[in-house]
Scaffold this active site. Structure first.
Site, mmCIF file in Angstrom:
data_model
loop_
_atom_site.group_PDB
_atom_site.id
_atom_site.type_symbol
_atom_site.label_atom_id
_atom_site.label_comp_id
_atom_site.label_asym_id
_atom_site.label_seq_id
_atom_site.Cartn_x
_atom_site.Cartn_y
_atom_site.Cartn_z
ATOM 1 N N SER A 270 0.861 -1.195 0.000
ATOM 2 C CA SER A 270 0.000 0.000 0.000
ATOM 3 C C SER A 270 0.890 1.235 0.000
ATOM 4 O O SER A 270 2.065 1.157 0.402
ATOM 5 C CB SER A 270 -0.848 0.001 1.281
ATOM 6 O OG SER A 270 -1.473 1.255 1.477
ATOM 7 N N TYR B 39 -2.853 -1.528 10.353
ATOM 8 C CA TYR B 39 -2.710 -1.546 8.894
ATOM 9 C C TYR B 39 -1.382 -0.921 8.463
ATOM 10 O O TYR B 39 -0.626 -1.508 7.693
ATOM 11 C CB TYR B 39 -3.885 -0.789 8.264
ATOM 12 C CG TYR B 39 -3.944 -0.898 6.758
ATOM 13 C CD1 TYR B 39 -4.468 -2.031 6.150
ATOM 14 C CD2 TYR B 39 -3.482 0.132 5.941
ATOM 15 C CE1 TYR B 39 -4.531 -2.143 4.770
ATOM 16 C CE2 TYR B 39 -3.542 0.033 4.561
ATOM 17 C CZ TYR B 39 -4.076 -1.102 3.982
ATOM 18 O OH TYR B 39 -4.128 -1.207 2.614
HETATM 19 P P1 NAP Z 1 -11.150 -6.251 -0.543
HETATM 20 O O1 NAP Z 1 -11.951 -5.969 -1.754
HETATM 21 O O2 NAP Z 1 -11.751 -6.038 0.802
HETATM 22 O O3 NAP Z 1 -10.608 -7.745 -0.654
HETATM 23 C C1 NAP Z 1 -9.865 -8.312 0.381
HETATM 24 C C2 NAP Z 1 -9.613 -9.762 0.024
HETATM 25 O O4 NAP Z 1 -8.821 -10.338 1.082
HETATM 26 C C3 NAP Z 1 -10.888 -10.578 -0.082
HETATM 27 O O5 NAP Z 1 -10.739 -11.466 -1.165
HETATM 28 C C4 NAP Z 1 -10.929 -11.346 1.229
HETATM 29 O O6 NAP Z 1 -11.551 -12.612 1.114
HETATM 30 C C5 NAP Z 1 -9.448 -11.551 1.457
HETATM 31 N N1 NAP Z 1 -9.160 -11.873 2.836
HETATM 32 C C6 NAP Z 1 -9.417 -11.137 3.951
HETATM 33 N N2 NAP Z 1 -8.979 -11.787 5.042
HETATM 34 C C7 NAP Z 1 -8.429 -12.949 4.604
HETATM 35 C C8 NAP Z 1 -7.841 -14.059 5.248
HETATM 36 N N3 NAP Z 1 -7.691 -14.104 6.583
HETATM 37 N N4 NAP Z 1 -7.385 -15.101 4.487
HETATM 38 C C9 NAP Z 1 -7.544 -15.083 3.139
HETATM 39 N N5 NAP Z 1 -8.105 -14.054 2.475
HETATM 40 C C10 NAP Z 1 -8.558 -13.012 3.203
HETATM 41 O O7 NAP Z 1 -9.804 -5.399 -0.528
HETATM 42 P P2 NAP Z 1 -8.898 -4.766 -1.681
HETATM 43 O O8 NAP Z 1 -9.120 -3.313 -1.674
HETATM 44 O O9 NAP Z 1 -9.042 -5.504 -2.966
HETATM 45 O O10 NAP Z 1 -7.462 -5.004 -1.042
HETATM 46 C C11 NAP Z 1 -6.585 -6.013 -1.503
HETATM 47 C C12 NAP Z 1 -5.185 -5.672 -1.028
HETATM 48 O O11 NAP Z 1 -4.816 -4.400 -1.554
HETATM 49 C C13 NAP Z 1 -5.067 -5.577 0.486
HETATM 50 O O12 NAP Z 1 -3.838 -6.136 0.908
HETATM 51 C C14 NAP Z 1 -5.074 -4.079 0.740
HETATM 52 O O13 NAP Z 1 -4.380 -3.719 1.906
HETATM 53 C C15 NAP Z 1 -4.358 -3.583 -0.505
HETATM 54 N N6 NAP Z 1 -4.625 -2.167 -0.801
HETATM 55 C C16 NAP Z 1 -5.879 -1.754 -1.145
HETATM 56 C C17 NAP Z 1 -6.094 -0.402 -1.404
HETATM 57 C C18 NAP Z 1 -7.435 0.141 -1.791
HETATM 58 O O14 NAP Z 1 -7.579 1.384 -1.823
HETATM 59 N N7 NAP Z 1 -8.422 -0.700 -2.122
HETATM 60 C C19 NAP Z 1 -5.036 0.514 -1.298
HETATM 61 C C20 NAP Z 1 -3.790 0.052 -0.930
HETATM 62 C C21 NAP Z 1 -3.603 -1.295 -0.688
HETATM 63 P P3 NAP Z 1 -13.134 -12.812 1.351
HETATM 64 O O15 NAP Z 1 -13.798 -12.067 0.236
HETATM 65 O O16 NAP Z 1 -13.328 -14.287 1.268
HETATM 66 O O17 NAP Z 1 -13.408 -12.208 2.699
#
Ligand code: NAP
Length: 273
Positions: A155, A168
């Site tokens: 991130s 986080y």
């Molecule tokens: P998201 O839509 O909430 O998706 C999160 C994913 O992680 C889901 O597939 C969820 O699975 C899975 N997950 C959560 N806990 C887990 C566990 N204990 N074991 C296995 N899988 C698990 O989030 P996202 O925005 O796509 O984020 C994905 C990554 O990008 C994260 O690492 C986040 O920190 C990073 N990121 C996101 C942003 C942003 O603005 N969106 C910015 C910077 C970094 P389920 O659906 O089965 O719960």
């Protein structure tokens, strides 16, 4: 992209958002993708269907393209579940070439009110989970005496502090040294480890502001490019880092953030006048 055809990839958190887009993109590039999820199998099924669809499109373009997606449920913070996930993936495909450590969660709370349990929970998924999966992947690469790629989805908060999201920002700060230390330890054995640092991206993790025009404008006003990123924009960079186009890159984090890591408040001169 070079070198993704017929590769086997495991994408954690592939049921939603950025992980889903990465899984689909790797599938479209000809890789077979194991889609990990934890709590929402219906999301993972839609990813699988999208990959199948993406692969169908690719098949039309590339006669020999075609992946074979599978679903693998596992809580990445659970050592035994992660070991079983790797057994499942290796049993199914006989090999692994790419791991994308994408699963992540966040919990908002004033840091003086944050419970130890909530702090631990975020660290367990975001950092311990990434370590457990990286260890599983490295073991598989070394056992097969073959090269491998790990991509840690970090991130901008790897480098930008995030008040009220202490677990986080600590987890993502730690991810930087997870990436760099593993990259150095295994570079000579053909294993590349890189980070992808998304900025604000339109995914369910940001449901608190993406559908609220006022909040969204507030978020986007902080971004030099004045817009949030799309999951596909993150997936394109993940595919690049996984591909042979990035064969000489290791230990780096590529920020994909519309300029968010450029100290946006310095966009106008305020400090020297
Ligand atoms: P998201 O839509 O909430 O998706 C999160 C994913 O992680 C889901 O597939 C969820 O699975 C899975 N997950 C959560 N806990 C887990 C566990 N204990 N074991 C296995 N899988 C698990 O989030 P996202 O925005 O796509 O984020 C994905 C990554 O990008 C994260 O690492 C986040 O920190 C990073 N990121 C996101 C942003 C942003 O603005 N969106 C910015 C910077 C970094 P389920 O659906 O089965 O719960």
């Amino acid at each position: 992209m070079k070198g993704l055809q017929d590769k086997v990839a495991l994408v954690t958190g592939g049921s939603s958002g950025i992980g889903q887009a990465i899984a689909i993109r790797l599938g479209e590039e000809g890789a077979s993708v194991a889609i990990n999820y934890v709590g929402r199998p219906e999301g993972a099924v839609s990813t699988k269907e999208a990959i199948d669809h993406g692969v169908e499109i690719c098949m039309k373009k590339l006669s020999d393209a075609g992946g074979r997606p599978i679903l693998v449920a596992a809580d990445v913070s659970d050592e035994q579940a992660v070991d079983q996930m790797f057994e499942h993936v290796l049993g199914e495909y006989g090999r692994l070439d790419i791991l994308v450590n994408n699963a992540g969660i966040q919990i908002a709370e004033d840091s003086d009110e944050l419970s130890a349990a909530d702090f631990d929970k975020v660290l367990a998924v975001n950092l311990r989970g990434a370590f457990l999966c990286a260890r599983g992947a490295v073991r598989a690469f070394l056992a097969a005496q073959q090269p491998g790629v790990i991509i840690n989805v970090s991130s901008v908060h790897q480098v930008i502090p995030k008040p009220r999201f202490l677990g986080y920002s600590v987890s993502k700060g730690g991810m930087q040294n997870l990436t760099r230390s593993l990259a150095l330890e295994f570079a000579a054995r053909g294993i590349r480890v890189n980070g992808l640092g998304p900025g604000a991206t339109v995914t369910p993790i940001n449901r608190s502001w993406i559908d609220d025009p006022v909040k969204r404008r507030m978020v986007e006003n902080h971004i030099p490019m004045r817009r949030a990123g799309g999951s596909e924009e993150m997936a394109a960079v993940a595919a690049f880092l996984a591909s042979d186009e990035a064969a000489y890159i290791t230990g780096q984090t590529l920020f994909v953030d519309g300029g968010l890591t450029l100290y946006p408040s310095f966009e106008t001169t305020w400090s020297s006048e």
